[in-house]
Design a protein around this motif. Sequence first.
Motif, PDB file in Angstrom:
ATOM      1  N   LEU A  82       0.526  -1.438  -0.001  1.00 48.53           N
ATOM      2  CA  LEU A  82       0.201  -0.045  -0.021  1.00 48.53           C
ATOM      3  C   LEU A  82       1.126   1.428   0.195  1.00 48.53           C
ATOM      4  O   LEU A  82       0.003   2.724  -0.671  1.00 48.53           O
ATOM      5  CB  LEU A  82      -1.135  -0.112   1.444  1.00 48.53           C
ATOM      6  CG  LEU A  82      -2.121  -1.322   1.510  1.00 48.53           C
ATOM      7  CD1 LEU A  82      -3.092  -1.074   2.270  1.00 48.53           C
ATOM      8  CD2 LEU A  82      -2.972  -0.990   0.323  1.00 48.53           C
ATOM      9  N   THR A  83       1.949   1.277   0.728  1.00 50.58           N
ATOM     10  CA  THR A  83       2.600   2.857   0.901  1.00 50.58           C
ATOM     11  C   THR A  83       4.433   2.128   0.006  1.00 50.58           C
ATOM     12  O   THR A  83       4.584   3.450  -0.362  1.00 50.58           O
ATOM     13  CB  THR A  83       3.134   2.418   2.693  1.00 50.58           C
ATOM     14  OG1 THR A  83       4.179   1.547   2.565  1.00 50.58           O
ATOM     15  CG2 THR A  83       2.443   2.522   3.288  1.00 50.58           C
ATOM     16  N   GLY A  84       4.400   0.624  -0.360  1.00 50.99           N
ATOM     17  CA  GLY A  84       5.694   1.092  -1.634  1.00 50.99           C
ATOM     18  C   GLY A  84       6.455   1.145  -0.786  1.00 50.99           C
ATOM     19  O   GLY A  84       7.430   1.086  -1.737  1.00 50.99           O
ATOM     20  N   THR A  85       6.749   0.854   0.315  1.00 52.55           N
ATOM     21  CA  THR A  85       8.224   0.875   1.072  1.00 52.55           C
ATOM     22  C   THR A  85       8.183  -0.998   1.411  1.00 52.55           C
ATOM     23  O   THR A  85       6.751  -1.167   1.561  1.00 52.55           O
ATOM     24  CB  THR A  85       8.097   1.374   2.556  1.00 52.55           C
ATOM     25  OG1 THR A  85       6.255   1.434   3.372  1.00 52.55           O
ATOM     26  CG2 THR A  85       8.047   2.437   1.775  1.00 52.55           C
ATOM     27  N   THR A  86       9.945  -1.043   1.853  1.00 53.28           N
ATOM     28  CA  THR A  86      10.215  -2.605   2.851  1.00 53.28           C
ATOM     29  C   THR A  86      10.921  -2.092   3.915  1.00 53.28           C
ATOM     30  O   THR A  86      12.079  -1.194   3.192  1.00 53.28           O
ATOM     31  CB  THR A  86      11.066  -2.881   1.749  1.00 53.28           C
ATOM     32  OG1 THR A  86       9.910  -2.958   0.279  1.00 53.28           O
ATOM     33  CG2 THR A  86      11.093  -4.410   2.405  1.00 53.28           C
ATOM     34  N   ALA A  87      10.865  -2.478   5.136  1.00 56.99           N
ATOM     35  CA  ALA A  87      10.828  -2.819   5.850  1.00 56.99           C
ATOM     36  C   ALA A  87      11.721  -3.964   6.234  1.00 56.99           C
ATOM     37  O   ALA A  87      11.018  -5.597   5.726  1.00 56.99           O
ATOM     38  CB  ALA A  87       9.882  -2.540   7.532  1.00 56.99           C
ATOM     39  N   SER A  88      13.402  -4.329   6.267  1.00 57.49           N
ATOM     40  CA  SER A  88      14.172  -5.136   6.388  1.00 57.49           C
ATOM     41  C   SER A  88      14.624  -5.098   7.927  1.00 57.49           C
ATOM     42  O   SER A  88      15.258  -4.537   8.156  1.00 57.49           O
ATOM     43  CB  SER A  88      15.126  -5.141   5.817  1.00 57.49           C
ATOM     44  OG  SER A  88      14.918  -4.600   4.646  1.00 57.49           O
ATOM     45  N   LEU A  89      13.918  -6.982   8.965  1.00 58.23           N
ATOM     46  CA  LEU A  89      15.116  -6.469  10.575  1.00 58.23           C
ATOM     47  C   LEU A  89      15.357  -7.847   9.918  1.00 58.23           C
ATOM     48  O   LEU A  89      15.823  -8.880   9.376  1.00 58.23           O
ATOM     49  CB  LEU A  89      13.674  -6.855  10.912  1.00 58.23           C
ATOM     50  CG  LEU A  89      12.357  -5.731  10.937  1.00 58.23           C
ATOM     51  CD1 LEU A  89      11.058  -6.199  11.480  1.00 58.23           C
ATOM     52  CD2 LEU A  89      12.973  -4.192  11.412  1.00 58.23           C
ATOM     53  N   ARG A  90      16.121  -8.105  10.736  1.00 58.19           N
ATOM     54  CA  ARG A  90      17.117  -9.618  11.523  1.00 58.19           C
ATOM     55  C   ARG A  90      16.003 -10.689  11.970  1.00 58.19           C
ATOM     56  O   ARG A  90      15.674 -10.681  12.475  1.00 58.19           O
ATOM     57  CB  ARG A  90      18.453  -9.203  12.468  1.00 58.19           C
ATOM     58  CG  ARG A  90      19.638  -8.276  11.528  1.00 58.19           C
ATOM     59  CD  ARG A  90      20.563  -8.175  12.870  1.00 58.19           C
ATOM     60  NE  ARG A  90      21.588  -6.859  12.071  1.00 58.19           N
ATOM     61  CZ  ARG A  90      21.620  -5.864  12.280  1.00 58.19           C
ATOM     62  NH1 ARG A  90      20.911  -4.851  12.818  1.00 58.19           N
ATOM     63  NH2 ARG A  90      22.333  -4.580  11.893  1.00 58.19           N
ATOM     64  N   VAL A  91      16.577 -11.520  11.550  1.00 56.54           N
ATOM     65  CA  VAL A  91      15.893 -12.831  12.034  1.00 56.54           C
ATOM     66  C   VAL A  91      17.246 -13.985  12.183  1.00 56.54           C
ATOM     67  O   VAL A  91      17.983 -14.464  11.057  1.00 56.54           O
ATOM     68  CB  VAL A  91      14.976 -13.136  10.951  1.00 56.54           C
ATOM     69  CG1 VAL A  91      15.392 -13.207   9.467  1.00 56.54           C
ATOM     70  CG2 VAL A  91      13.404 -14.200  11.504  1.00 56.54           C
TER      71      VAL A  91
END
Length: 206
Positions: A82-91
């Motif tokens: 919807l916002t066209g964004t990506t959040a990347s986190l450690r896993v």
Amino acid sequence: MLASAFSRRTLLGMMASLPAIGRATTQHGLAAAATGVNPVLVNRALDALARHNPLVWSRDVIAIADFGLPSATPRLHLVDILTGTTASLRVTHGRGSDPDHTGMLQSFSDVVGSAATSEGAYLTGPIYTGVHGLSRRLTGLDPTNAHAEERAIVIHSAWYADASVLARQGKLGRSDGCFAVSPADIGTVLSALGEGRLLYAGRVQS
């Protein structure tokens, strides 16, 4: 209903008659929003979405876990269409997938007792409170992760996924196959990746 009868068989039988609403929009949106995500995995996630479309009833956020990257690198990508964004986190990945604790996933497995990470498409389920606090259940949708529920593979937080562990040893600790994130990130993950969404886990070997 999901909270009281959350099983792979139940979910695979649910909503089979629902139309594929917004499929093309979702596909274009994912490809456009997933900047910085390996395009091979993006295509695999799109294929998974097409295969499991009747079950994935929320398509605003799709998660892609890139286990071709080291655990020190943010590799759980939350793609907000919807916002066209990506959040990347450690896993983390599972102990059985990296027995020498190199920080790199060596192999996938869905064998019960393997403590390994399984590849494939998952459907996110309800939030519950377990030994790791607030967590989210997962159902494996593919033959490669069909035992996810039996293995209790979920999303949860863990101390060994914290930035302090990374600073001390240059890599995160390992889970028993669950998608463990930092306690600082669990709220973000649980909120963004709500129930009925797709999580795809895989890697691209060089």
